[in-house]
Design an enzyme around this catalytic site. Structure first.
Site, PDB file in Angstrom:
ATOM      1  N   HIS A 157       0.812  -1.220   0.000  1.00 27.75           N
ATOM      2  CA  HIS A 157       0.000   0.000   0.000  1.00 27.75           C
ATOM      3  C   HIS A 157       0.845   1.271   0.000  1.00 27.75           C
ATOM      4  CE1 HIS A 157      -3.743   1.854  -0.135  1.00 27.75           C
ATOM      5  NE2 HIS A 157      -4.313   1.430   0.976  1.00 27.75           N
TER       6      HIS A 157
ATOM      7  N   ASP B 173      -1.950   2.277  -4.706  1.00 24.65           N
ATOM      8  CA  ASP B 173      -3.164   2.763  -4.057  1.00 24.65           C
ATOM      9  C   ASP B 173      -4.295   1.763  -4.243  1.00 24.65           C
ATOM     10  OD1 ASP B 173      -1.876   5.110  -3.294  1.00 24.65           O
ATOM     11  OD2 ASP B 173      -2.437   6.151  -5.152  1.00 24.65           O
TER      12      ASP B 173
END
Length: 448
Positions: free
Chosen positions: A419, A423
Site C-alpha cells: 500500500h 493505491d
C-alpha cells in the site's frame, strides 16, 4: 599424533557466514578421507564438507542451527604422525576450501555450488531436503538386536531403513537398538528421541497396538535450514510491507471451456494446459497498461524500480518447503510456452536441480494451492515486490442471469499489494482488468 583443523569454507558469492544444518560425525568417530562430516547452508546454497584426511574427530566447533563465520574453525581431526605436528593453517587457507563439494542432496529453495580440485565455481543446483543428505556408509554388520543377534545390513529386509534423523540413528546404534522395532510418532512415522526413550523404558519391547490413551508428549523442533530462511523472509515481508488485499469473484466458465478445447486439440509434444498459463498472459497484458504493479521497492533507499521485463514467480511447494521458481520474460511467451516452462521449473524445484537464476529475480508472483485453494486467501507479498496474485479453487455456483439461476464456474482471485506503492484504486483496477481478460478469454490472444 598431529592435528588437522577444517575451517568454514568460503563458498563464494560474497557470503561471510553460513548456518550449520547437519553433522555426520561426533567426537571420537573415526573418519576417512572424503567422508562427509557436515552440511552448511547459506542464503542460496547448501554445501557438504568432506574430510580431506583420515583420522579421529577430536572437536566440533558448532551445534546444528549455529551461524558460523567463514574461516572459523569447524572440525579438528587427529591424524597419525609425529607428536606436535599440526596442519591447521594449511587446512584453513587451502585444504578446507578446496575440499568443499556439493551434492544433489541440498536445500529446496536454493542452488548449490559444485567445485573442482581448485575450488572453482561450477554449475549451481537447487536442492531437496537436507534430511536426504548422504550419510557415511555403515559396516556390513551393525548394532545388536535386544536378543544379542547382530543386524546384517546386507540382508534385503535391512535395506528398508526406518525414518529417523542422523542423531537418533547414532543414539540407537550406540545403544544397540534396532530401529525397525521402534514405532515412530513423528511426521510420516519418523522416529524421534521420545520414541527411543519410550522403547527403552518398556525394556526394548515393541509397542502394543495403540488404543484410546492420553498423549502427553511434547516435541521441540529447532527452526533451521530452509525453514529458517522462509521464516526470515516472511517476517521481513509482514513487518515492513503494509498489505492491502483485494478479493474478486471471476466467472471462468468460458475460459474452462476454451482450456478443455485446447487440451483436446494439443499436439503430442505440447503440455496439458492448466489455468495458470492463461493467468500469466492476462498478467502480462494488464501490466502493459499498469506498469506500476510490476515493480520492486527498496524501502531503505526509497526507490521504486519499475521493470519492463515480466518475470513471474510461481510459489511452489517442494519436499523441503516453499520455493519460488521464476518464469523469466513472460511477456515474450505464449500460452503453450508458459505452460512448458511452468512444468519444467516446478520439476526442477522439486528435484533440486533448479539454477540460481531460476529461483530469484521475480518482479511479480502468483501463488496457487490448486484444488485446495480455499475460497479466500491473504497472500504475503514476496519482498521486495509490490504485488502478488493468489488463485483460489474453482467451484460451480448458481448465478442469476436475470431470468433464472444457471450453473457457472466461479473462482476468486485474492491479490495483495504494497500500500506504500499501490493505491487501493489502482489495485482494484488491476484486478478488474484481469477479470475482464479471464471472463472474455479471446481478449488474451489479441495483440496490441
Amino acid at each position: 599424533m598431529g592435528e588437522f583443523t577444517i575451517k568454514m569454507p568460503d563458498v563464494g558469492e560474497g557470503v561471510a557466514e553460513a548456518e550449520l544444518v547437519e553433522w555426520h560425525c561426533k567426537v571420537g568417530d573415526p573418519v576417512r578421507e572424503d567422508m562427509i562430516l557436515a552440511a552448511v547452508m547459506t542464503d542460496k546454497a547448501t554445501v557438504e564438507i568432506p574430510s580431506p584426511v583420515t583420522g579421529t574427530v577430536l572437536w566440533l566447533g558448532a551445534e546444528i542451527g549455529d551461524i558460523v563465520a567463514v574461516k572459523a574453525p569447524l572440525v579438528r581431526i587427529g591424524i597419525a604422525g609425529e607428536g606436535g605436528d599440526t596442519l591447521s593453517d594449511e587446512a584453513g587457507e587451502g585444504g578446507a576450501s578446496d575440499a568443499v563439494t556439493t551434492t544433489e542432496t541440498v536445500t529446496a529453495s536454493s542452488p548449490s555450488f559444485q567445485r573442482g580440485e581448485g575450488g572453482s565455481q561450477g554449475r549451481m543446483r537447487g536442492a531437496v531436503g537436507s534430511e536426504q543428505a548422504k550419510t557415511p556408509p555403515h559396516p556390513p554388520f551393525g548394532p545388536l538386536l535386544p536378543s544379542g543377534e547382530k543386524v546384517n545390513r546386507a540382508a534385503p529386509d535391512a535395506l528398508a531403513k526406518p525414518l529417523a534423523s542422523p542423531a537418533v540413528r547414532l543414539r540407537a546404534q550406540d545403544g544397540g537398538i534396532d530401529l525397525r522395532q521402534v514405532s515412530g510418532t513423528g511426521p510420516a512415522g519418523r522416529i524421534t528421541h521420545d520414541d527411543l526413550d519410550l522403547f527403552i523404558a518398556r525394556g526394548s519391547q515393541p509397542a502394543a497396538p495403540a488404543g484410546l490413551a492420553r498423549n502427553t508428549s511434547v516435541e521441540e523442533i529447532k527452526v533451521t535450514g530452509l525453514r529458517r530462511r522462509i521464516a526470515e523472509k516472511m517476517s521481513i515481508a509482514t513487518s515492513r510491507i503494509p498489505h492491502i488485499t483485494y478479493v474478486e469473484e471471476i466467472d471462468v466458465s468460458d475460459l474452462e471451456d476454451l482450456r478443455a478445447a485446447m487440451n483436446r486439440a494439443r499436439k503430442p509434444e505440447q503440455p496439458k494446459l492448466t489455468i495458470l498459463p492463461f493467468l500469466m498472459r492476462a498478467l502480462v497484458k494488464t501490466i502493459s497498461e499498469q506498469p506500476g504493479v510490476n515493480a520492486t521497492f527498496d524501502d531503505n533507499a526509497g526507490i521504486i524500480t519499475r521493470h519492463g521485463a515480466v518475470h513471474i514467480g510461481i510459489a511452489t511447494q517442494t519436499p523441503a518447503g516453499l520455493t519460488v521458481p521464476v518464469v523469466r520474460h513472460a511477456e515474450s511467451r505464449g500460452v503453450w510456452d508458459c505452460a512448458s516452462e511452468l512444468i519444467r521449473l516446478a520439476e526442477a524445484a522439486r528435484t533440486g536441480t533448479a539454477l540460481r537464476e531460476e529461483l530469484s529475480g521475480s518482479t511479480i508472483t502468483i501463488t496457487s494451492l490448486g484444488a485446495m485453494g480455499g475460497i479466500v486467501t491473504t497472500p504475503i507479498i514476496n519482498h521486495p515486490e509490490v504485488a502478488i496474485v493468489g488463485v483460489n479453487k474453482i467451484m460451480t455456483r448458481p448465478v442469476w442471469d436475470g431470468v433464472q439461476f444457471i450453473p457457472r464456474k466461479i473462482m476468486n482471485l485474492s491479490s495483495s499489494f504494497d500500500h506504500r506503492v499501490v493505491d487501493g484504486w489502482d489495485a482494484a483496477s488491476f484486478v478488474q482488468r484481469i477479470r475482464t481478460l479471464l471472463e472474455t478469454p479471446a481478449l488474451i490472444f489479441i495483440e496490441g
